[in-house]
Design a protein around this motif. Structure first.
Motif, mmCIF file in Angstrom:
data_model
loop_
_atom_site.group_PDB
_atom_site.id
_atom_site.type_symbol
_atom_site.label_atom_id
_atom_site.label_comp_id
_atom_site.label_asym_id
_atom_site.label_seq_id
_atom_site.Cartn_x
_atom_site.Cartn_y
_atom_site.Cartn_z
ATOM 1 N N THR A 1 27.401 24.013 69.239
ATOM 2 C CA THR A 1 26.396 25.062 69.077
ATOM 3 C C THR A 1 26.848 26.332 69.781
ATOM 4 O O THR A 1 27.966 26.408 70.282
ATOM 5 N N ALA B 1 32.522 26.151 74.188
ATOM 6 C CA ALA B 1 32.984 25.590 72.915
ATOM 7 C C ALA B 1 34.225 24.714 73.104
ATOM 8 O O ALA B 1 34.459 23.784 72.327
ATOM 9 N N VAL C 1 29.176 22.646 62.947
ATOM 10 C CA VAL C 1 29.163 23.790 63.852
ATOM 11 C C VAL C 1 28.061 24.743 63.410
ATOM 12 O O VAL C 1 27.959 25.071 62.226
ATOM 13 N N GLY D 1 27.624 28.869 66.900
ATOM 14 C CA GLY D 1 28.745 28.098 67.416
ATOM 15 C C GLY D 1 30.080 28.645 66.945
ATOM 16 O O GLY D 1 31.044 28.719 67.720
#
Length: 199
Positions: free
Chosen positions: A17, A22, A43, A47
């Motif tokens: 997200t 990430a 994703v 994200g």
């Protein structure tokens, strides 16, 4: 992208997200691949933005790292159904928006829906919740998902492992996620041996 797990092969759903961090999702995909685990990746729109900003990765590179990729709006995806068998779902990182959606059953995209399905089927759901400081709403939502059976696992560094780089700190957290999924990490992990051993 399409693909299928081989008979007997473990399958894990990985969601990324828009929260910072990430790299946790990226590294998790890599380690699961090295462990021979099939992955289903989703994703969120935010994200993708955070992923590119923090890692420089393009969409195709990340999609290629997963066994199967699903769009966040793909409501008919396999992972939206409880009949799809998997060995756990990890949201890495998990934004407070996604946490709230899971806590309140607001299945407005595939990530939230897949998480809800994971909970209702009593499968492992791990949320690498990323925010600080935490508001009362954040804390209450964490309590709600924990009461429903999810594991709230903020990606905090373990300094007793004496990490010598940012990569080592990320890897340690990801390997702890693998522990939760009962998957042997692809590399040796530094585990706490007690104070006497540390001295």
């Amino acid at each position: 992208m399409t693909g299928a797990a081989h008979a007997g092969q473990k399958r894990v759903v990985v969601a990324i997200t828009g929260a910072t961090g990430a790299i946790y999702g990226v590294r998790l995909l890599d380690m699961l691949r090295r462990c021979g685990v099939a992955t289903h990746l989703v994703v969120s729109r935010a994200g993708w933005m955070t992923l590119h900003d923090e890692t420089g990765l393009e969409r195709n590179a990340l999609r290629d790292a997963a066994s199967v990729h699903h769009d966040q709006n793909e409501v008919g995806a396999t992972i939206a159904s409880g009949s799809f068998l998997h060995d756990g779902m990890v949201i890495a990182p998990c934004s407070m928006k996604t946490l709230a959606a899971v806590a309140h059953g607001f299945d407005d995209n595939l990530i939230a829906r897949a998480a809800s399905v994971t909970l209702k089927e009593r499968r492992k759901l791990i949320l690498l919740a990323r925010e600080t400081p935490l508001t009362l709403a954040h804390l209450r939502n964490m309590t709600l998902v924990a009461e429903m059976g999810a594991t709230v696992m903020p990606p905090l560094p373990a300094f007793y492992a004496k990490p010598d780089s940012l990569d080592a700190m990320v890897d340690y957290t990801v390997m702890r996620v693998l522990d939760q999924l009962h998957i042997e990490p692809p590399v040796a992990m530094s585990r706490w041996q007690g104070l006497s051993a540390a001295r």
